[in-house]
Enzyme design. Sequence first.
Site, mmCIF file in Angstrom:
data_model
loop_
_atom_site.group_PDB
_atom_site.id
_atom_site.type_symbol
_atom_site.label_atom_id
_atom_site.label_comp_id
_atom_site.label_asym_id
_atom_site.label_seq_id
_atom_site.Cartn_x
_atom_site.Cartn_y
_atom_site.Cartn_z
ATOM 1 C CD GLU A 30 0.305 98.090 81.036
ATOM 2 O OE1 GLU A 30 -0.315 96.902 81.133
ATOM 3 O OE2 GLU A 30 1.156 98.106 81.746
ATOM 4 C CG ASN A 75 12.039 82.166 94.543
ATOM 5 O OD1 ASN A 75 11.174 82.282 95.237
ATOM 6 N ND2 ASN A 75 12.565 82.747 93.394
ATOM 7 N N GLY A 76 10.388 79.548 95.586
ATOM 8 C CA GLY A 76 9.683 78.493 94.819
ATOM 9 C C GLY A 76 8.518 77.796 95.862
ATOM 10 C CE LYS A 113 2.243 99.440 85.042
ATOM 11 N NZ LYS A 113 1.837 98.308 83.983
ATOM 12 C CE LYS A 122 10.038 94.400 86.797
ATOM 13 N NZ LYS A 122 8.912 95.305 85.895
ATOM 14 C CD GLU A 141 1.035 97.021 88.273
ATOM 15 O OE1 GLU A 141 1.492 95.989 88.820
ATOM 16 O OE2 GLU A 141 1.241 97.493 87.153
ATOM 17 N NE ARG A 172 13.271 87.687 93.362
ATOM 18 C CZ ARG A 172 13.186 87.034 92.125
ATOM 19 N NH1 ARG A 172 13.572 87.745 91.149
ATOM 20 N NH2 ARG A 172 12.883 86.036 92.184
ATOM 21 C CD1 TRP A 185 5.783 88.689 98.000
ATOM 22 C CD2 TRP A 185 5.044 86.775 97.316
ATOM 23 N NE1 TRP A 185 4.373 88.806 97.477
ATOM 24 C CE2 TRP A 185 3.903 87.771 96.695
ATOM 25 C CE3 TRP A 185 4.587 85.545 96.676
ATOM 26 C CZ2 TRP A 185 2.876 87.525 96.226
ATOM 27 C CZ3 TRP A 185 3.780 85.221 95.815
ATOM 28 C CH2 TRP A 185 2.528 86.345 95.623
ATOM 29 C CB CYS A 230 11.584 84.232 97.773
ATOM 30 S SG CYS A 230 9.884 83.646 98.427
ATOM 31 C CG HIS A 233 -24.031 94.099 77.057
ATOM 32 N ND1 HIS A 233 -25.241 94.083 76.187
ATOM 33 C CD2 HIS A 233 -23.189 94.733 75.915
ATOM 34 C CE1 HIS A 233 -25.137 94.189 75.049
ATOM 35 N NE2 HIS A 233 -24.041 94.977 74.689
HETATM 36 C C1 AGP Z 1 2.645 94.640 85.264
HETATM 37 O O1 AGP Z 1 2.977 95.850 85.845
HETATM 38 C C2 AGP Z 1 3.010 93.744 86.523
HETATM 39 N N1 AGP Z 1 4.344 93.896 87.020
HETATM 40 C C3 AGP Z 1 2.665 92.342 85.946
HETATM 41 O O2 AGP Z 1 1.369 92.226 85.491
HETATM 42 C C4 AGP Z 1 3.480 91.719 84.938
HETATM 43 O O3 AGP Z 1 3.419 92.362 83.578
HETATM 44 C C5 AGP Z 1 3.225 90.042 84.870
HETATM 45 O O4 AGP Z 1 3.439 89.573 86.107
HETATM 46 C C6 AGP Z 1 3.931 89.477 83.779
HETATM 47 O O5 AGP Z 1 5.351 89.737 84.166
HETATM 48 P P1 AGP Z 1 6.485 88.982 82.823
HETATM 49 O O6 AGP Z 1 6.539 90.126 81.844
HETATM 50 O O7 AGP Z 1 7.947 89.020 83.826
HETATM 51 O O8 AGP Z 1 6.156 87.695 82.569
#
Ligand code: AGP
Length: 622
Positions: free
Chosen positions: A495, A112-113, A499, A617, A502, A27, A76, A2, A518
């Site tokens: 990674e 937010n929370g 990428k 984010k 997501e 966000r 959110w 949020c 395996h």
């Molecule tokens: C990565 O592209 C994502 N946005 C997500 O995995 C992110 O890296 C993860 O939520 C950790 O966030 P932070 O680095 O702000 O702790």
Amino acid sequence: MCGIVGYTGKDQAAPILLDGLQKLEYRGYDSAGLAVRDGKALAEVVKATGKLYHLADKTDQGRALKGNCGIGHTRWATHGDPSTVNAHPHVSGNCTGSGSGKVESDVAGVHNGIIENFAELKEKLLRHGYAFYSDTDTEVVVKLVDYYYKKYKIGPVDAITRTMVRVRGSYALALMFKDYPDEIFAARKDSPLIIGTAEDASFLASDVPAILKYTRSVYYIDNLQVARVSPGQVKFYDLNGDEVTLNQTEITWDAAAAEKGGFEHFMLKEIHEQPAAVRDTLNSLVKNGKIDLAETGLTDDMIRSLTQIDIVACGSAWHVGMAAQYVIEELAQLPVRVELASEFRYRNLPLSESTLVIVISQSGETADSLAALRVARERGAKTLAVVNVIGSTIAREADHVLYTLAGPEIAVATTKAYSAQLIAMDLLAVQMAFVRGTVSADAYAHDLEELSLIPEKIRRILEDKERLQWFASKIANAHDIFFIGRGLDYAISLEGSLKMKEISYIHSEAYAAGELKHGTISLIENNTLVIGVLTQSRLYEKTVSNMMECKSRGAYLMGLTTNGNFSVEDSVNFTVYIPKTDEHFVASLAVVPLQLLGYYTSVSRGLDVDKPRNLAKSVTVE
Ligand code: AGP
């Protein structure tokens, strides 16, 4: 997560609130709302599901909402589905329909929370005659504030502190009280919240970009503190209701840094900012040809005393840890465990004062990573935070902090922050090795020279994007994509796969190349795309063999390797080359083509690259 905004001052509030919410769209959200008041009893509440422009259209870009004091929210969904009635702001009175319109209430609020004990609190309030119109935990907390406010006939600050003692969970709250027409009250525990002031105006927000246009002077309210915000002035209180003093911080970002700068998406802009992000992070730690950790507070004696390193993070930050593990173990010969923060926080890992727990986090607000940091500290381990956001909660609670200088990262899919974290961890590995005597002075100088060349090599990779853009258009309809590698190449694969999936929504997995046979190799079918990362020379042949096993079952192969390994073209269908560098540091280069591949695939599929579905984010809830 949020997003929260608040404004009180001499100007009309609604347009400012909408502008702030727009800066927080990254966000992630599914609905939004505003509550604005013009000094009278009523608060005008307007809410809308979907994208923010629906709310803006409903309020004529905010012009239809009169009043100079207000709060806003992008939701959110956690408790209750994405609907207008569940959208914030929520009020202490009862509401019909969607909860929009002029509402007669004593308290209105946004949050937010997650309030973990909201069900028991709801039962309590129902017993005291309250009725509920939504399924949210936020409505419960707003009504609880109202309950204490009326029951004890106390002021807003005391009503809020009583509520804070009673609730369990995380929150950044912004509340308006009917009897305090131009003031906003805020409270925080674990969720991010900043408060800015300018002449005759004050601002609240979940993150800096929302208020940067109006002020650079901000307060980072601490956990379990309450703020009383009036035009141009803020007072802070602790849980006892006693006034406390906070120092104001000047934000050094420029507004342009938080804008797209001519790129189609923030993600592409931030991919191109990687040379600068890596260079700035390097320059902040390397002085006169030596790595200087003085600002982190990590001393040579402390480094020499270490017997174990635990790297704890989530998502891409965890992938940085997976890469750093190989580098630290090989250079500094220190045992390294890499743990998912959401797992670490509930495990009983043996930690001691000779353990260094490194928490990596771009936002510095990720709930699982923050919880893991607290567990590590409770267990007596030394803690180091590697974070990108100055003043973030993780940065403030760790024993030591190493800031990456990637600047504000807006795209949900991290790129430049990941790369800045990577180079920071490489520097840490090299310095630990040198201090512990496991590398010579010549090797130290060689490593620093190699690291200093990384920014320019990234820039060179970025000059040759067209082949990747073409290949992305070819794979845009793939159903499954596998990324495989061994050692550091496996960490890079992790990674690359994240990428891809997501932001393109194509199912993808990263696999240790030696593990495929395996079980997972049963998923390889005709034309299944398998991307092999081949930067580690001593593992090269092994991984190529694994790729051949996939090819013999119909797979289409892409090889990612360093210039000179042209023999790979005898085995794969498509090859991407990166400049040579010391193999310990190659992840900083290999990740760039994989970022671009994910980006262009998402664009080919016409998706919302910067704000992918279901994602946020910063995941500030568990
Ligand atoms: C990565 O592209 C994502 N946005 C997500 O995995 C992110 O890296 C993860 O939520 C950790 O966030 P932070 O680095 O702000 O702790």
